[in-house]
Design a protein around this motif. Sequence first.
Motif, short mmCIF file in Angstrom:
data_model
loop_
_atom_site.label_atom_id
_atom_site.label_comp_id
_atom_site.label_asym_id
_atom_site.label_seq_id
_atom_site.Cartn_x
_atom_site.Cartn_y
_atom_site.Cartn_z
N ASN A 197 -21.46 6.62 14.72
CA ASN A 197 -20.48 5.58 15.01
C ASN A 197 -19.99 4.94 13.71
OD1 ASN A 197 -19.01 3.49 16.31
ND2 ASN A 197 -20.83 2.20 16.42
N ALA A 198 -20.92 4.63 12.81
CA ALA A 198 -20.53 4.02 11.53
C ALA A 198 -19.61 4.95 10.75
CB ALA A 198 -21.77 3.68 10.71
N MET A 199 -19.93 6.24 10.70
CA MET A 199 -19.09 7.19 9.99
C MET A 199 -17.69 7.25 10.57
SD MET A 199 -21.89 10.25 9.47
CE MET A 199 -20.63 11.46 9.07
N LYS A 217 -16.08 4.93 12.16
CA LYS A 217 -15.35 3.72 11.81
C LYS A 217 -14.85 3.78 10.37
CE LYS A 217 -15.92 1.49 15.73
NZ LYS A 217 -16.77 2.42 16.50
N PHE A 218 -15.68 4.24 9.45
CA PHE A 218 -15.26 4.34 8.05
C PHE A 218 -14.18 5.40 7.87
CE2 PHE A 218 -19.65 2.57 7.05
CZ PHE A 218 -19.18 1.35 6.61
N LEU A 231 -11.98 -2.04 11.08
CA LEU A 231 -12.78 -0.82 11.08
C LEU A 231 -13.83 -0.84 9.98
CD1 LEU A 231 -9.79 1.60 11.70
CD2 LEU A 231 -11.75 1.32 13.25
N ASP A 233 -16.51 -3.06 11.29
CA ASP A 233 -17.25 -2.40 12.36
C ASP A 233 -18.18 -1.33 11.82
OD1 ASP A 233 -15.89 -4.01 14.15
OD2 ASP A 233 -14.49 -2.45 14.80
N GLY A 234 -17.74 -0.64 10.75
CA GLY A 234 -18.59 0.38 10.15
C GLY A 234 -19.86 -0.20 9.57
N HIS A 286 -23.76 0.35 11.04
CA HIS A 286 -24.87 0.91 10.28
C HIS A 286 -26.05 -0.05 10.18
CE1 HIS A 286 -27.27 2.31 6.82
NE2 HIS A 286 -27.13 3.44 7.49
N LYS A 320 -19.48 3.14 3.01
CA LYS A 320 -19.82 4.39 3.68
C LYS A 320 -20.89 5.13 2.89
CE LYS A 320 -17.80 8.60 5.65
NZ LYS A 320 -16.66 9.55 5.58
#
Length: 532
Positions: free
Chosen positions: A381-383, A385-386, A404, A407-408, A412, A462
């Motif tokens: 999910n984090a990836m 968003k980034f 975004l 959110d990333g 994480h 990221k």
Amino acid sequence: MIRIATIRTAFLLSLLFIGGSCKEFVDINTDPNNPTTPVLELLLPATQLSMAGSLRDVNQGTSILVQHLYTSTTSRNFQDGTDYQQSWNSLYTQMLNDVDIIIREGTRLQRWDYVAIAKLEKAYVYSMMVDLWGDIPYSDASQGLTVSDPTFESGAAIYDKLFVLIDEALADANKGAFAIQPTTADIIYKGDKNAWIRMANSLKLKLFNQIRLVQPEKARAGINALLTANAPLITTNAQDFSFRFGTTETPANRHPWHRAEYQASKSYYMSQNFIERLFNTDDPRIRYYFFRQTSNYTVGFTPTGNGYFGRYTGDATASPNDNALKATFGVYPAGGLYDNSPINNLTAAQTFITNTGATGAPKVVTNLDGSGAGVFPFITNAMVKFILAEAALTMGTTGDARQLFQDGITAHLNSVNTISTTGGNSAPTLPAATVTAFVANRSSQYDAADAAGKLNAVMTQKYIALYGNGMESYNDYRRTGLPVLPAPIAPLNTFPLRLTYSVTELATNVNVSGKADQLQTAQQTTPVFWDK
């Protein structure tokens, strides 16, 4: 036939649990006798085990190249044809071979659920192989033993085929019932059709973003098409495409970094560059990423004297007898210990790294410490968003890059909390208020930056979040040059733009054996097709 297949898969599964070697990452080295009639519910988990295992060495090497870890030679940009030979050979002879068996047999039986999953695993692995090696065998490799000398195809041509393959998998997923039984045959998503559809779209998103420098219109149109159609993406941490490890030492199924370091002998130093990046930017993940075996070590490599004893990239100094002194892996992503000891030399400016509640003490770790219940994050999910933030900043795709970005980071930090408290791990979570304040702090830095600075902020966060997946960080660094990494102290070569091929492949494949040395040398300096 069923008995043969059962024995074969039992063998594969056992390789997850047989451990001890510092090189092991779910070792899948051999392919026992293939059953005449493949049993899909036994082959599928074998492919997922061998996917995680076969990516072990390339994940280790790329983690060192991007300064998440340190070893003496790789951190100096040195590589040879044996470094990644095991990953290359295992991917082709085990994982991808079994995936193609599932696709063929599943198609014959009209078991489109298995076919869809197998095609998505195939698309993911081949995309990573193109990203790491560039030109590789693809079409011929799917023919199994019928083609002994597969032709190498260009990475760009393979990417085009992978987009088609993903779309085929999405169509297959909607043919008939999606009913993997038992659900445990799908280790990653437990037979959840919607989860695999989200993974498929998130993989497409990642690949579109990967080609943005060389095919900007295709990349922009592809990403906007996904967003306009509201195609399901990975949007929560529970939907992450990742491999989770277990807690047992005998048989051993722990995270390979835990198995390598939570013993008397050790294979790695922690990257002093990475440690200091977190320390100097007041990042609370430092207590989760690293565990100190001593409270104060100032000789040689740790000028802060706070016990975070690692090595700078490219340091060629011989290693003394310091296994009981150097910092090691923490609770994330390896399932080690949480560092709850006081930290020397904190400054008044540090509000997220504090000694509040720090009542622990450093210790020399053993295999009785931590659980090993870590994670290998493939697409998270984090990836996602980034990626969307990067695309919005660089291509003007749909989405609020600032939101975004936030959110990333949030995603994480919550992933760190999840790994810290599940699967036998025991660590305090980052309080919600801390998460909110940290994201706000990074957002204020983002707001103060110009356009280039905003992209740097996204790629830096990221990069920090990708600890545990050096492959994706290696991709990002080659594509963007961000974040800026310190030059190695004593480099032996230029930064490698591709990984070295397997020497076995180059020696035995007649299509390349006559120019093996030339190809191998070119791997160091030839960019992959999407790198401009």
